[in-house]
Design a protein around this motif. Structure first.
Motif, PDB file in Angstrom:
ATOM      1  N   ALA A  56       0.632  -0.990  -0.130  1.00  0.00           N
ATOM      2  CA  ALA A  56      -0.038   0.190   0.055  1.00  0.00           C
ATOM      3  C   ALA A  56       0.786   0.998   0.038  1.00  0.00           C
ATOM      4  O   ALA A  56       0.489   2.035  -0.587  1.00  0.00           O
ATOM      5  CB  ALA A  56      -1.110   0.010   1.200  1.00  0.00           C
ATOM      6  N   PHE A  57       1.760   1.220   0.593  1.00  0.00           N
ATOM      7  CA  PHE A  57       2.612   2.479   0.615  1.00  0.00           C
ATOM      8  C   PHE A  57       3.583   2.540  -0.514  1.00  0.00           C
ATOM      9  O   PHE A  57       4.176   3.714  -0.803  1.00  0.00           O
ATOM     10  CB  PHE A  57       3.546   2.418   1.957  1.00  0.00           C
ATOM     11  CG  PHE A  57       4.595   3.481   2.413  1.00  0.00           C
ATOM     12  CD1 PHE A  57       3.994   4.647   2.714  1.00  0.00           C
ATOM     13  CD2 PHE A  57       5.841   3.804   1.921  1.00  0.00           C
ATOM     14  CE1 PHE A  57       4.668   5.702   2.945  1.00  0.00           C
ATOM     15  CE2 PHE A  57       6.642   4.725   2.398  1.00  0.00           C
ATOM     16  CZ  PHE A  57       5.953   6.046   2.739  1.00  0.00           C
ATOM     17  N   MET A  58       4.267   1.741  -1.226  1.00  0.00           N
ATOM     18  CA  MET A  58       5.161   1.751  -2.380  1.00  0.00           C
ATOM     19  C   MET A  58       4.467   2.943  -3.372  1.00  0.00           C
ATOM     20  O   MET A  58       5.128   3.921  -3.743  1.00  0.00           O
ATOM     21  CB  MET A  58       5.460   0.400  -2.998  1.00  0.00           C
ATOM     22  CG  MET A  58       6.278  -0.375  -2.083  1.00  0.00           C
ATOM     23  SD  MET A  58       7.620   0.385  -1.365  1.00  0.00           S
ATOM     24  CE  MET A  58       8.528   0.811  -2.869  1.00  0.00           C
ATOM     25  N   PRO A  59       3.117   2.890  -3.771  1.00  0.00           N
ATOM     26  CA  PRO A  59       2.796   3.872  -4.555  1.00  0.00           C
ATOM     27  C   PRO A  59       2.807   5.205  -4.141  1.00  0.00           C
ATOM     28  O   PRO A  59       2.930   6.147  -4.998  1.00  0.00           O
ATOM     29  CB  PRO A  59       1.168   3.387  -4.551  1.00  0.00           C
ATOM     30  CG  PRO A  59       0.955   2.065  -4.396  1.00  0.00           C
ATOM     31  CD  PRO A  59       2.039   1.793  -3.369  1.00  0.00           C
ATOM     32  N   VAL A  60       3.046   5.451  -2.894  1.00  0.00           N
ATOM     33  CA  VAL A  60       3.113   6.766  -2.435  1.00  0.00           C
ATOM     34  C   VAL A  60       4.430   7.397  -2.552  1.00  0.00           C
ATOM     35  O   VAL A  60       4.597   8.570  -3.204  1.00  0.00           O
ATOM     36  CB  VAL A  60       3.055   6.733  -0.782  1.00  0.00           C
ATOM     37  CG1 VAL A  60       3.568   8.059  -0.230  1.00  0.00           C
ATOM     38  CG2 VAL A  60       1.893   6.291  -0.059  1.00  0.00           C
ATOM     39  N   MET A  61       5.674   6.294  -2.928  1.00  0.00           N
ATOM     40  CA  MET A  61       6.766   7.056  -3.298  1.00  0.00           C
ATOM     41  C   MET A  61       6.880   7.128  -4.752  1.00  0.00           C
ATOM     42  O   MET A  61       7.298   8.183  -5.235  1.00  0.00           O
ATOM     43  CB  MET A  61       7.933   5.824  -2.740  1.00  0.00           C
ATOM     44  CG  MET A  61       7.930   5.390  -1.489  1.00  0.00           C
ATOM     45  SD  MET A  61       7.987   6.828  -0.201  1.00  0.00           S
ATOM     46  CE  MET A  61       9.619   7.340  -0.869  1.00  0.00           C
ATOM     47  N   VAL A  62       6.121   6.395  -5.269  1.00  0.00           N
ATOM     48  CA  VAL A  62       6.175   6.658  -6.894  1.00  0.00           C
ATOM     49  C   VAL A  62       5.392   8.056  -7.161  1.00  0.00           C
ATOM     50  O   VAL A  62       5.708   8.596  -7.949  1.00  0.00           O
ATOM     51  CB  VAL A  62       5.240   5.335  -7.595  1.00  0.00           C
ATOM     52  CG1 VAL A  62       5.135   5.556  -8.991  1.00  0.00           C
ATOM     53  CG2 VAL A  62       5.984   4.168  -7.160  1.00  0.00           C
ATOM     54  N   LEU A  63       4.129   8.035  -6.398  1.00  0.00           N
ATOM     55  CA  LEU A  63       3.276   9.274  -6.817  1.00  0.00           C
ATOM     56  C   LEU A  63       4.093  10.467  -6.370  1.00  0.00           C
ATOM     57  O   LEU A  63       4.126  11.440  -7.096  1.00  0.00           O
ATOM     58  CB  LEU A  63       2.037   8.940  -5.998  1.00  0.00           C
ATOM     59  CG  LEU A  63       1.108  10.203  -6.152  1.00  0.00           C
ATOM     60  CD1 LEU A  63       0.474  10.453  -7.617  1.00  0.00           C
ATOM     61  CD2 LEU A  63      -0.333   9.992  -5.242  1.00  0.00           C
ATOM     62  N   ALA A  64       4.680  10.396  -5.291  1.00  0.00           N
ATOM     63  CA  ALA A  64       5.323  11.674  -4.821  1.00  0.00           C
ATOM     64  C   ALA A  64       6.683  12.188  -5.813  1.00  0.00           C
ATOM     65  O   ALA A  64       6.646  13.078  -6.194  1.00  0.00           O
ATOM     66  CB  ALA A  64       6.287  11.409  -3.592  1.00  0.00           C
ATOM     67  N   ALA A  65       7.236  10.899  -6.406  1.00  0.00           N
ATOM     68  CA  ALA A  65       8.253  11.505  -7.289  1.00  0.00           C
ATOM     69  C   ALA A  65       7.718  11.956  -8.525  1.00  0.00           C
ATOM     70  O   ALA A  65       8.176  12.781  -9.328  1.00  0.00           O
ATOM     71  CB  ALA A  65       8.997  10.072  -7.546  1.00  0.00           C
ATOM     72  N   ARG A  66       6.523  11.504  -9.036  1.00  0.00           N
ATOM     73  CA  ARG A  66       5.995  11.831 -10.147  1.00  0.00           C
ATOM     74  C   ARG A  66       5.331  13.173  -9.957  1.00  0.00           C
ATOM     75  O   ARG A  66       4.920  13.907 -11.234  1.00  0.00           O
ATOM     76  CB  ARG A  66       4.722  10.773 -10.708  1.00  0.00           C
ATOM     77  CG  ARG A  66       5.427   9.650 -11.116  1.00  0.00           C
ATOM     78  CD  ARG A  66       4.483   8.421 -11.560  1.00  0.00           C
ATOM     79  NE  ARG A  66       3.506   9.219 -12.326  1.00  0.00           N
ATOM     80  CZ  ARG A  66       3.784   9.312 -13.972  1.00  0.00           C
ATOM     81  NH1 ARG A  66       4.782   8.832 -14.367  1.00  0.00           N
ATOM     82  NH2 ARG A  66       2.775   9.609 -14.397  1.00  0.00           N
TER      83      ARG A  66
END
Length: 455
Positions: free
Chosen positions: A358-368
């Motif tokens: 659940a948390f990994m998309p947070v990192m992707v989204l923040a970078a994008r």
């Protein structure tokens, strides 16, 4: 069979190159990896702090939750440390002195916990300073990695990030079990003394950093730098006026800020279930490995799935699986013939995998979300916002614990806290449309690890 010395040398160089993912193991790289390793290994005192606050300072679950929220504050203001380091060099150096000072500060904080801290207020200050030490060193080492990455290809920069993340993970895994085992044989104060040694490594390896003092010409350009900073601040302000940035940020904040029951469950595990520190350390070790499994599952199977889909399903499944904690809280597992230890371990492993997915998309989204020109600063700012949501999570959890009358010995309403906190994780779902739609995402996503405390 004889092996020529030059051939043996080539074999050694090849092995070294594989270990460091193609990067030459020079002094500065060793210093950078040491900083990340120390960040991971400071988890040695994680359980000691919890038991110290619970057993020696006699804090309630609600009080501990508030304290944990307060000491996370340095991670919410990380961009400020970056501005200070860049704009106010010490003796002409922007990196080395700050790393030295952060090491001394961290060591002093742990020594004070081992010696003079006897009240909750003093403990809050000491733990806050230790958190500040790690946050400052994290900003400094991140800036060093960014500086090195500028001169490397994209592949080399990605491998450097992986190397740094791996050093931190190794430190964390080593101490996950040791944190509990040490408490079986030593006092919390002894563990604090041992932990105090590691921040001093930061002060030592700081001298391995290849940094040239700022020249007179550079000092004369301070006005130009100030103008550049003003321009950067204006870019950040413009970025946050865009719905494409602030709406997803608001969604993640809501998702992260839902109430936490962690402190109450720690008291329940130790006071009601009588879990020993060694077992809790073993659980932490296995859940750390489970988190890595979650990262692998995301990278292997889920990274191309639209944000709305993965957030929606992972949130729903996490809330549903989180309800299994009720079986342990109500002792239903004993009726089913399942030992508390085995049920807790299995439950923790499953939830850790789901939590990491659940948390990994947070990192992707923040970078994008980061626009060109202010990538590093905006990313740090986004991480600070997400970390501040953690403070809200601890504070709201503390309020609910106090309202339900949950104490260090009274867990009659813990089942209700579990229900409330799990259902609250569903609150962001009506706002899923704040996330980018599938057509707004590129076909491939590049994920690079980043440092998050509590975040």
């Amino acid at each position: 069979m004889l092996i020529h010395s030059s051939g043996l040398s080539k074999v050694k160089d090849s092995v070294t190159e594989k270990i460091f993912l193609g990067h030459e193991p020079n002094a500065e790289l060793i210093a950078i990896l040491t900083v990340y390793f120390v960040q991971g290994i400071l988890g040695l005192a994680r359980l000691a702090v919890s038991f110290f606050l619970k057993d020696e300072l006699l804090l309630s679950p609600a009080q501990m939750s508030v304290l944990l929220g307060i000491v996370a504050l340095p991670w919410m203001i990380k961009p400020i440390f970056g501005f200070v380091s860049d704009g106010f060099p010490i003796f002409g150096y922007r990196r080395r002195p700050y790393l030295v000072l952060s090491g001394i500060l961290g060591a002093a904080a742990w020594v004070s916990l081992a010696t003079i801290v006897h009240t909750s207020w003093a403990a809050t200050v000491a733990i806050f300073l230790s958190s500040l030490s790690v946050a400052v060193s994290d900003v400094i080492v991140d800036s060093l990695v960014v500086e090195r990455a500028r001169a490397e290809s994209q592949a080399d920069a990605g491998s450097l990030q992986s190397l740094c993340w791996g050093a931190s993970a190794v430190g964390g895994l080593i101490t996950a079990y040791l944190s509990g085992m040490l408490l079986e044989h030593f006092t919390t104060q002894t563990v604090f003394w041992i932990t105090a040694l590691f921040p001093l490594l930061l002060s030592v390896v700081a001298w391995l950093i290849a940094e040239t003092p700022i020249s007179k010409d550079a000092k004369d350009s301070n006005h130009t730098n100030f103008i550049a900073v003003k321009h950067q601040v204006r870019q950040l302000r413009e970025a946050f006026t865009q719905k494409a940035i602030w709406l997803p940020t608001a969604f993640i904040f809501i998702w992260q800020a839902t109430p936490s029951a962690d402190s109450a469950f720690f008291f329940f595990s130790t006071n009601e279930l009588h879990f020993e520190p060694e077992f809790l350390g073993r659980v932490h070790l296995l859940t750390s490995v489970a988190s890595l499994v979650g990262v692998w599952i995301f990278q292997r199977f889920l990274k191309s799935i639209p944000f709305r889909v993965i957030f929606g399903w992972s949130t729903f499944l996490s809330a549903t699986l989180g309800m299994t904690t009720l079986i342990l809280v109500t002792h239903t597992n004993r009726v089913l013939g399942i030992d508390d230890h085995w049920f807790s371990l299995g439950d923790s492993l499953i939830l850790s995998v789901m939590g990491r997915i659940a948390f990994m998309p947070v990192m992707v989204l923040a970078a994008r979300l980061c626009p060109l020109g202010v990538e590093a600063t905006l990313f740090a700012l986004l991480m600070s916002i997400f970390n501040s949501a953690g403070m809200v999570s601890h504070a709201s959890g503390a309020l609910i614990m106090n309202w339900l009358g949950i104490t260090s010995t009274n867990f009659d309403s813990l089942w209700l806290l579990v229900v409330i906190t799990n259902f609250s994780t569903l609150l962001p779902l009506p706002f899923l449309n704040w996330l980018p739609a599938a057509e707004e995402q590129t076909e491939t996503l590049t994920l690079q690890p980043a440092s998050v405390e509590n975040g």
